[in-house]
Design a protein around this motif. Structure first.
Motif, PDB file in Angstrom:
ATOM      1  N   LYS A  27     134.257 161.945  63.685  1.00 53.12           N
ATOM      2  CA  LYS A  27     135.218 160.897  63.729  1.00 53.12           C
ATOM      3  C   LYS A  27     135.341 160.478  64.992  1.00 53.12           C
ATOM      4  O   LYS A  27     135.275 160.899  66.022  1.00 53.12           O
ATOM      5  CB  LYS A  27     136.671 161.689  63.241  1.00 53.12           C
ATOM      6  CG  LYS A  27     136.584 162.584  62.100  1.00 53.12           C
ATOM      7  CD  LYS A  27     136.412 161.679  60.588  1.00 53.12           C
ATOM      8  CE  LYS A  27     136.417 162.670  59.883  1.00 53.12           C
ATOM      9  NZ  LYS A  27     136.309 161.977  58.306  1.00 53.12           N
ATOM     10  N   LEU A  28     135.961 158.983  65.293  1.00 52.99           N
ATOM     11  CA  LEU A  28     136.153 158.402  66.345  1.00 52.99           C
ATOM     12  C   LEU A  28     137.894 157.893  66.491  1.00 52.99           C
ATOM     13  O   LEU A  28     138.448 157.707  65.304  1.00 52.99           O
ATOM     14  CB  LEU A  28     135.426 157.084  66.307  1.00 52.99           C
ATOM     15  CG  LEU A  28     134.017 157.337  66.490  1.00 52.99           C
ATOM     16  CD1 LEU A  28     133.300 155.909  66.231  1.00 52.99           C
ATOM     17  CD2 LEU A  28     133.681 157.840  67.817  1.00 52.99           C
ATOM     18  N   PRO A  29     138.319 157.661  67.319  1.00 57.59           N
ATOM     19  CA  PRO A  29     139.853 157.396  67.533  1.00 57.59           C
ATOM     20  C   PRO A  29     139.941 156.189  66.967  1.00 57.59           C
ATOM     21  O   PRO A  29     139.169 155.202  67.045  1.00 57.59           O
ATOM     22  CB  PRO A  29     140.235 157.397  69.054  1.00 57.59           C
ATOM     23  CG  PRO A  29     138.961 158.321  69.537  1.00 57.59           C
ATOM     24  CD  PRO A  29     137.876 158.118  68.663  1.00 57.59           C
ATOM     25  N   VAL A  30     141.164 155.887  66.319  1.00 57.11           N
ATOM     26  CA  VAL A  30     141.510 154.671  66.080  1.00 57.11           C
ATOM     27  C   VAL A  30     142.173 153.697  66.980  1.00 57.11           C
ATOM     28  O   VAL A  30     143.119 154.264  67.652  1.00 57.11           O
ATOM     29  CB  VAL A  30     142.642 154.963  64.580  1.00 57.11           C
ATOM     30  CG1 VAL A  30     142.999 153.424  64.128  1.00 57.11           C
ATOM     31  CG2 VAL A  30     141.890 155.471  63.654  1.00 57.11           C
ATOM     32  N   GLY A  31     141.834 152.718  67.367  1.00 55.79           N
ATOM     33  CA  GLY A  31     142.739 151.794  68.352  1.00 55.79           C
ATOM     34  C   GLY A  31     144.010 151.147  67.998  1.00 55.79           C
ATOM     35  O   GLY A  31     144.634 150.810  69.046  1.00 55.79           O
ATOM     36  N   GLY A  32     144.306 151.234  66.848  1.00 58.00           N
ATOM     37  CA  GLY A  32     145.777 150.759  66.553  1.00 58.00           C
ATOM     38  C   GLY A  32     146.327 151.013  65.194  1.00 58.00           C
ATOM     39  O   GLY A  32     145.834 152.125  64.546  1.00 58.00           O
ATOM     40  N   PRO A  33     147.173 150.487  64.701  1.00 55.48           N
ATOM     41  CA  PRO A  33     147.906 150.785  63.399  1.00 55.48           C
ATOM     42  C   PRO A  33     146.983 150.926  62.418  1.00 55.48           C
ATOM     43  O   PRO A  33     145.835 150.106  62.234  1.00 55.48           O
ATOM     44  CB  PRO A  33     148.638 149.439  63.113  1.00 55.48           C
ATOM     45  CG  PRO A  33     149.124 148.981  64.395  1.00 55.48           C
ATOM     46  CD  PRO A  33     147.670 149.241  65.106  1.00 55.48           C
ATOM     47  N   VAL A  34     146.972 151.646  61.386  1.00 50.68           N
ATOM     48  CA  VAL A  34     146.064 152.161  60.216  1.00 50.68           C
ATOM     49  C   VAL A  34     147.009 152.638  58.932  1.00 50.68           C
ATOM     50  O   VAL A  34     147.977 153.137  59.183  1.00 50.68           O
ATOM     51  CB  VAL A  34     145.000 153.373  60.491  1.00 50.68           C
ATOM     52  CG1 VAL A  34     145.576 154.502  60.607  1.00 50.68           C
ATOM     53  CG2 VAL A  34     143.946 153.432  59.619  1.00 50.68           C
ATOM     54  N   TRP A  35     146.471 152.062  57.862  1.00 51.08           N
ATOM     55  CA  TRP A  35     147.144 152.393  56.741  1.00 51.08           C
ATOM     56  C   TRP A  35     146.706 153.670  56.066  1.00 51.08           C
ATOM     57  O   TRP A  35     145.424 154.069  55.965  1.00 51.08           O
ATOM     58  CB  TRP A  35     146.763 151.312  55.461  1.00 51.08           C
ATOM     59  CG  TRP A  35     147.381 151.491  54.332  1.00 51.08           C
ATOM     60  CD1 TRP A  35     147.009 152.130  52.994  1.00 51.08           C
ATOM     61  CD2 TRP A  35     148.994 151.281  53.923  1.00 51.08           C
ATOM     62  NE1 TRP A  35     147.944 152.211  52.084  1.00 51.08           N
ATOM     63  CE2 TRP A  35     148.937 151.470  52.584  1.00 51.08           C
ATOM     64  CE3 TRP A  35     149.882 150.519  54.496  1.00 51.08           C
ATOM     65  CZ2 TRP A  35     150.258 151.287  51.747  1.00 51.08           C
ATOM     66  CZ3 TRP A  35     150.953 150.155  54.022  1.00 51.08           C
ATOM     67  CH2 TRP A  35     151.121 150.582  52.526  1.00 51.08           C
ATOM     68  N   ARG A 152     154.048 159.279  49.903  1.00 49.08           N
ATOM     69  CA  ARG A 152     154.186 157.962  50.427  1.00 49.08           C
ATOM     70  C   ARG A 152     153.364 157.338  51.048  1.00 49.08           C
ATOM     71  O   ARG A 152     153.189 157.580  52.245  1.00 49.08           O
ATOM     72  CB  ARG A 152     155.734 157.613  50.752  1.00 49.08           C
ATOM     73  CG  ARG A 152     156.136 156.124  50.777  1.00 49.08           C
ATOM     74  CD  ARG A 152     157.554 156.030  51.348  1.00 49.08           C
ATOM     75  NE  ARG A 152     157.661 156.415  52.689  1.00 49.08           N
ATOM     76  CZ  ARG A 152     158.440 157.121  53.297  1.00 49.08           C
ATOM     77  NH1 ARG A 152     159.105 157.919  52.473  1.00 49.08           N
ATOM     78  NH2 ARG A 152     158.487 157.540  54.518  1.00 49.08           N
ATOM     79  N   PRO A 153     152.559 156.186  50.634  1.00 49.68           N
ATOM     80  CA  PRO A 153     151.683 155.543  51.582  1.00 49.68           C
ATOM     81  C   PRO A 153     152.250 154.725  52.693  1.00 49.68           C
ATOM     82  O   PRO A 153     153.489 154.386  52.373  1.00 49.68           O
ATOM     83  CB  PRO A 153     150.948 154.529  50.659  1.00 49.68           C
ATOM     84  CG  PRO A 153     151.194 155.168  49.305  1.00 49.68           C
ATOM     85  CD  PRO A 153     152.309 155.921  49.264  1.00 49.68           C
ATOM     86  N   GLY A 154     151.750 154.596  53.499  1.00 49.09           N
ATOM     87  CA  GLY A 154     152.658 153.675  54.675  1.00 49.09           C
ATOM     88  C   GLY A 154     151.772 153.611  56.039  1.00 49.09           C
ATOM     89  O   GLY A 154     150.413 153.900  56.031  1.00 49.09           O
ATOM     90  N   ARG A 155     151.816 152.806  56.739  1.00 52.73           N
ATOM     91  CA  ARG A 155     151.111 152.397  57.983  1.00 52.73           C
ATOM     92  C   ARG A 155     151.615 153.416  59.045  1.00 52.73           C
ATOM     93  O   ARG A 155     152.701 153.701  59.453  1.00 52.73           O
ATOM     94  CB  ARG A 155     151.491 150.875  58.496  1.00 52.73           C
ATOM     95  CG  ARG A 155     150.586 150.541  59.863  1.00 52.73           C
ATOM     96  CD  ARG A 155     150.478 149.036  59.701  1.00 52.73           C
ATOM     97  NE  ARG A 155     150.249 148.319  58.421  1.00 52.73           N
ATOM     98  CZ  ARG A 155     148.941 148.094  57.783  1.00 52.73           C
ATOM     99  NH1 ARG A 155     148.090 148.353  58.650  1.00 52.73           N
ATOM    100  NH2 ARG A 155     148.762 147.440  56.771  1.00 52.73           N
ATOM    101  N   VAL A 156     150.517 153.937  60.002  1.00 47.92           N
ATOM    102  CA  VAL A 156     150.810 154.771  60.895  1.00 47.92           C
ATOM    103  C   VAL A 156     150.064 154.327  62.288  1.00 47.92           C
ATOM    104  O   VAL A 156     149.262 153.498  62.232  1.00 47.92           O
ATOM    105  CB  VAL A 156     150.386 156.390  60.634  1.00 47.92           C
ATOM    106  CG1 VAL A 156     151.005 156.739  59.476  1.00 47.92           C
ATOM    107  CG2 VAL A 156     148.869 156.113  60.428  1.00 47.92           C
ATOM    108  N   ARG A 157     150.558 154.785  63.542  1.00 48.77           N
ATOM    109  CA  ARG A 157     150.173 154.178  64.512  1.00 48.77           C
ATOM    110  C   ARG A 157     149.870 155.442  65.595  1.00 48.77           C
ATOM    111  O   ARG A 157     150.531 156.441  65.578  1.00 48.77           O
ATOM    112  CB  ARG A 157     150.860 153.130  65.228  1.00 48.77           C
ATOM    113  CG  ARG A 157     151.496 152.146  64.395  1.00 48.77           C
ATOM    114  CD  ARG A 157     152.824 151.379  64.902  1.00 48.77           C
ATOM    115  NE  ARG A 157     153.125 150.224  63.807  1.00 48.77           N
ATOM    116  CZ  ARG A 157     153.638 150.615  62.696  1.00 48.77           C
ATOM    117  NH1 ARG A 157     153.708 151.685  62.283  1.00 48.77           N
ATOM    118  NH2 ARG A 157     154.001 149.412  61.938  1.00 48.77           N
ATOM    119  N   PRO A 158     148.837 155.198  66.569  1.00 45.39           N
ATOM    120  CA  PRO A 158     148.553 156.396  67.558  1.00 45.39           C
ATOM    121  C   PRO A 158     149.940 156.505  68.235  1.00 45.39           C
ATOM    122  O   PRO A 158     150.655 155.639  68.777  1.00 45.39           O
ATOM    123  CB  PRO A 158     147.548 155.945  68.326  1.00 45.39           C
ATOM    124  CG  PRO A 158     146.850 155.023  67.275  1.00 45.39           C
ATOM    125  CD  PRO A 158     147.768 154.286  66.641  1.00 45.39           C
TER     126      PRO A 158
END
Length: 219
Positions: A27-35, A152-158
């Motif tokens: 796995k690699l870090p996500v740089g911004g918001p992700v669904w 509940r789906p949604g957008r998350v952020r680091p």
């Protein structure tokens, strides 16, 4: 209970270095918001869908404190035993199997997640780190982390907070779940208590109920 999630991790399917078998453990870090949808973080993949991924294993969380234990036990692999190296999507401090219970509901960003089951470590952990016995140690110690389903789906952020908002009236911790699995002939009432815990993944409910039936018929 609430903790910060400093980094979110996703990974594509790639060959395992030793033998080329496909894996999604890197796995690699996500740089911004992700669904986060019903089957996990956007862009995250699993190689063997028979045993990985799906709605009951949508998001994997692993306590960062466990890496310290693993580095002490396997010092020759200390450099690789860092956040994200178990194939988790969330690596956090301040939560572990003793404090997290089956059925616990958490809010992360705009999403709502529910603890569905502990992770069962497999051979890919040993292969990813080039060390025999790592997965077995993780299972014996009950430090494999856990899975969420997405309510509940949604957008998350680091950097978002992971906050518990709901817990069962008769909670069963993941630590208690592991302890029960280690007992050859557990008490029937203890086994049924875990099997009947709201929020437990259906596959584990079925397996524990089958075990209870066997114990009832052979005691």
């Amino acid at each position: 209970m609430q903790v910060q999630v400093p980094t979110l991790y996703v990974g594509t399917v790639r060959p395992m270095p030793d033998d080329g078998r496909p894996t999604g453990i890197f796995k690699l870090p996500v740089g911004g918001p992700v669904w986060i949808g019903a089957e996990g973080l956007e862009g995250d993949c699993q190689a063997d869908r028979r045993v990985h991924g799906g709605p009951e294993k949508a998001v994997h969380q692993f306590p960062v404190e466990h890496y310290r234990r693993l580095r002490l036990r396997f010092p020759e692999r200390a450099a690789s035993l860092v956040a994200g190296a178990m194939g988790e999507n969330l690596s956090t401090a301040g939560m572990d199997e003793a404090s997290v219970c089956i059925g616990d509901v958490f809010v992360l960003g705009d999403a709502e997640l529910q603890v569905s089951q502990p992770r069962s470590p497999c051979w890919k952990i040993d292969a990813r780190h080039g060390t025999d016995g790592l997965a077995a140690y993780i299972e014996t110690e009950g430090i494999a982390g856990w899975y969420f389903r997405v309510r509940r789906p949604g957008r998350v952020r680091p950097g978002d907070l992971l906050q518990r908002v709901e817990r069962n009236a008769d909670p069963v911790s993941l630590q208690a779940f592991w302890a029960l699995r280690r007992v050859a002939r557990p008490a029937l009432d203890a086994l049924l208590r875990v099997a009947d815990t709201p929020g437990l993944a259906p596959d584990w409910r079925r397996r524990l109920q089958q075990r209870a039936t066997w114990l009832r018929d052979n005691t």
